[in-house]
Motif scaffolding. Sequence first.
Motif, short mmCIF file in Angstrom:
data_model
loop_
_atom_site.label_atom_id
_atom_site.label_comp_id
_atom_site.label_asym_id
_atom_site.label_seq_id
_atom_site.Cartn_x
_atom_site.Cartn_y
_atom_site.Cartn_z
N HIS A 63 -9.17 -13.33 -2.32
CA HIS A 63 -10.58 -13.68 -2.54
C HIS A 63 -11.18 -12.88 -3.68
O HIS A 63 -10.58 -11.91 -4.16
N PHE A 65 -12.32 -13.63 5.09
CA PHE A 65 -12.88 -12.32 5.48
C PHE A 65 -14.40 -12.49 5.57
O PHE A 65 -14.87 -13.35 6.30
N ARG A 82 -0.38 -2.81 -3.90
CA ARG A 82 -0.59 -3.05 -2.47
C ARG A 82 -1.38 -4.35 -2.44
O ARG A 82 -2.36 -4.53 -3.16
N ASP A 127 -18.25 -4.76 -0.05
CA ASP A 127 -17.17 -4.36 0.86
C ASP A 127 -16.40 -3.20 0.22
O ASP A 127 -15.17 -3.20 0.18
N ASP A 181 -3.64 -6.93 -0.70
CA ASP A 181 -4.63 -7.04 0.36
C ASP A 181 -4.49 -8.37 1.12
O ASP A 181 -4.32 -9.42 0.52
N ARG A 231 -16.29 1.38 9.61
CA ARG A 231 -15.22 2.12 8.96
C ARG A 231 -15.70 3.29 8.10
O ARG A 231 -14.89 3.95 7.46
N HIS A 237 -8.17 3.37 5.18
CA HIS A 237 -9.63 3.27 5.07
C HIS A 237 -10.23 2.27 6.06
O HIS A 237 -11.43 2.02 6.03
N ASP A 238 -9.39 1.65 6.88
CA ASP A 238 -9.89 0.67 7.86
C ASP A 238 -9.78 1.18 9.29
O ASP A 238 -10.20 0.47 10.22
C1 NOJ Z 1 -8.25 -5.34 3.99
C2 NOJ Z 1 -8.82 -4.09 3.39
O1 NOJ Z 1 -8.01 -3.01 3.76
C3 NOJ Z 1 -10.24 -3.97 3.91
O2 NOJ Z 1 -10.81 -2.74 3.59
C4 NOJ Z 1 -11.04 -5.10 3.33
O3 NOJ Z 1 -12.34 -5.06 3.89
C5 NOJ Z 1 -10.39 -6.45 3.65
N1 NOJ Z 1 -8.97 -6.45 3.47
C6 NOJ Z 1 -10.97 -7.54 2.77
O4 NOJ Z 1 -10.53 -7.40 1.46
#
Ligand code: NOJ
Length: 546
Positions: free
Chosen positions: A105, A168, A202, A62, A204, A401, A331-332
Amino acid sequence: MANQGKWWQKAVFYQIYPRSFYDSTNTGIGDLRGIINKLDYLEELGIDGIWFSPFFPSPQEDCGYDITDFGSINPEYGTMKDFDELLKKSHKKGIKVILDIILNHTSAQHPWFLESKKNRTNEKKDWYVWKDGRGKDGKKPPNNWNAMIGGPAWEWCEERKQFYLHQFLTFQPDLNWRNPDVQIAMFNYIRFWLDKGVDGFRLDIIHTLFEDKHFKNNPLSWRFFPSHNSNEVLFHKPKYTQYLPETIEVCLKLRELVNSYSPDRLLVGEAAGNPQMIKQLYGRNNDGLHLSFNFKFAGQPFSATKFRRAIEETEEVLSEPYWPCYVFSNHDSNRLISRHKEDKKKAKLLAILLLTLRGTPFIYYGEEIGMQQVKVHKDKQLDPISKLKIWGIPLGSIYARDGCRTPMQWDDSPINAGFSKNPKIVPWLPIGQNENINVKNELSDEKSMLIFFKKLLKVRKQYEPLQIGQLNVSEDSNSDLLIYDRTFQEQHLTILLNFSSKIQSITATNMKSKQVFSTKLFEEQKEISEEITLEHFEGIIVEQMK
Ligand code: NOJ
């Protein structure tokens, strides 16, 4: 006494996706030394802080949000020595550094998980959320909890003959925050980076740390599609998996921890939901996280009325001493300018909005040059979400993404846009095909997005009201215009944004005012007489004179 402003209230942050910023080693992948090489660029741009997306060891399933060691650097990106140098050099330039920490995680390849999944008796047996399944053979998931991106949040593990939880993706098992050893281990990592001198984190998907200890089923919801106004999605209301009181407790503990450091450090939450929901992370007495991204704002369509409402709601919910946090892209999400049909005027107007609200703004790398969403061919997509099937339907490709994570465009070299030192190196993701959108070109064009951003950032620095002033939104007398004031001590600025394709004229209420910046004329400073005229999609900043 008026708020004098903490550094993180005044700061403008810049998000760097390390894999895509600058490749100093000709591997096709960005690296820490590459970022060091570009620090002068960032200093000249005028940002105050950098948020680094994860650069820790990771199988990159990821893109780094699946970590196997929270206390070191992925060798692909460099060494701890490189990081130390990066931190030192950033600080020398007055640029703060915040890291991305994933408390919820780990990667399924993390040694803790490899141990934990072996059997039910090992040392790490309770480090993740394990649960027996239902049904005769115990192979039905323990309850109805969904992962945030859809599908069951439970994955079967043959070795333990149990399910593990992943809020996730399947390869991102949730840590068991009810286990004190997990808390100690993760807090120690935070201390480790704070001791090194980083300025904050930051956090997550911080709203998902804890789940209901009785594993109660989540209620159903009528919502199918994700929305920035809610955390409900795919007919699921995550009542027992998000924003639990225990999660808020951890936010308070994290604040206590960072408060014990001097100079003060920052905690920024990433969480789904509207301002009411994210406010919980700030703590009842504003003693939790300092900030949490306000994604509802980011998701507004191009409409003065919609933005006005989003700002008014934020101002009401997060009134002083709370401090909002605004962001348009990361980035999302698809690149901001592409969400608005590549319209530079609109992107500039939104940049003024982002940088003049009461709150800490975050810019995503490339936003300052108007980088567009890149169409990444299916065969080249790397984001696991692009391959995701929800109830057998390949919905993931809608949310892929990769297109917003492509290499920074430094010049017009055809193969890698100056991203790698060697122009022949093929980068890890394809580059954008618009050869005019790059730093080199824009630096020599007085009308470019980059020069616009640099000047806007300068204006923000010059006028304290834009950083820490009170905000007052004007009455909605013209639904095409968004007008608000920022006031600090004796200084008073008005921001006028024309969201329409029509020219708008406004009678100036104050006899003497000076235009200090505009999307059109970001050079001039002119006195305004009785009428202010705004061209289509024009935004201006006016200083009210005494
Ligand atoms: C949020 C992050 O911004 C994203 O890129 C990531 O895939 C998920 N959390 C899981 O960590």
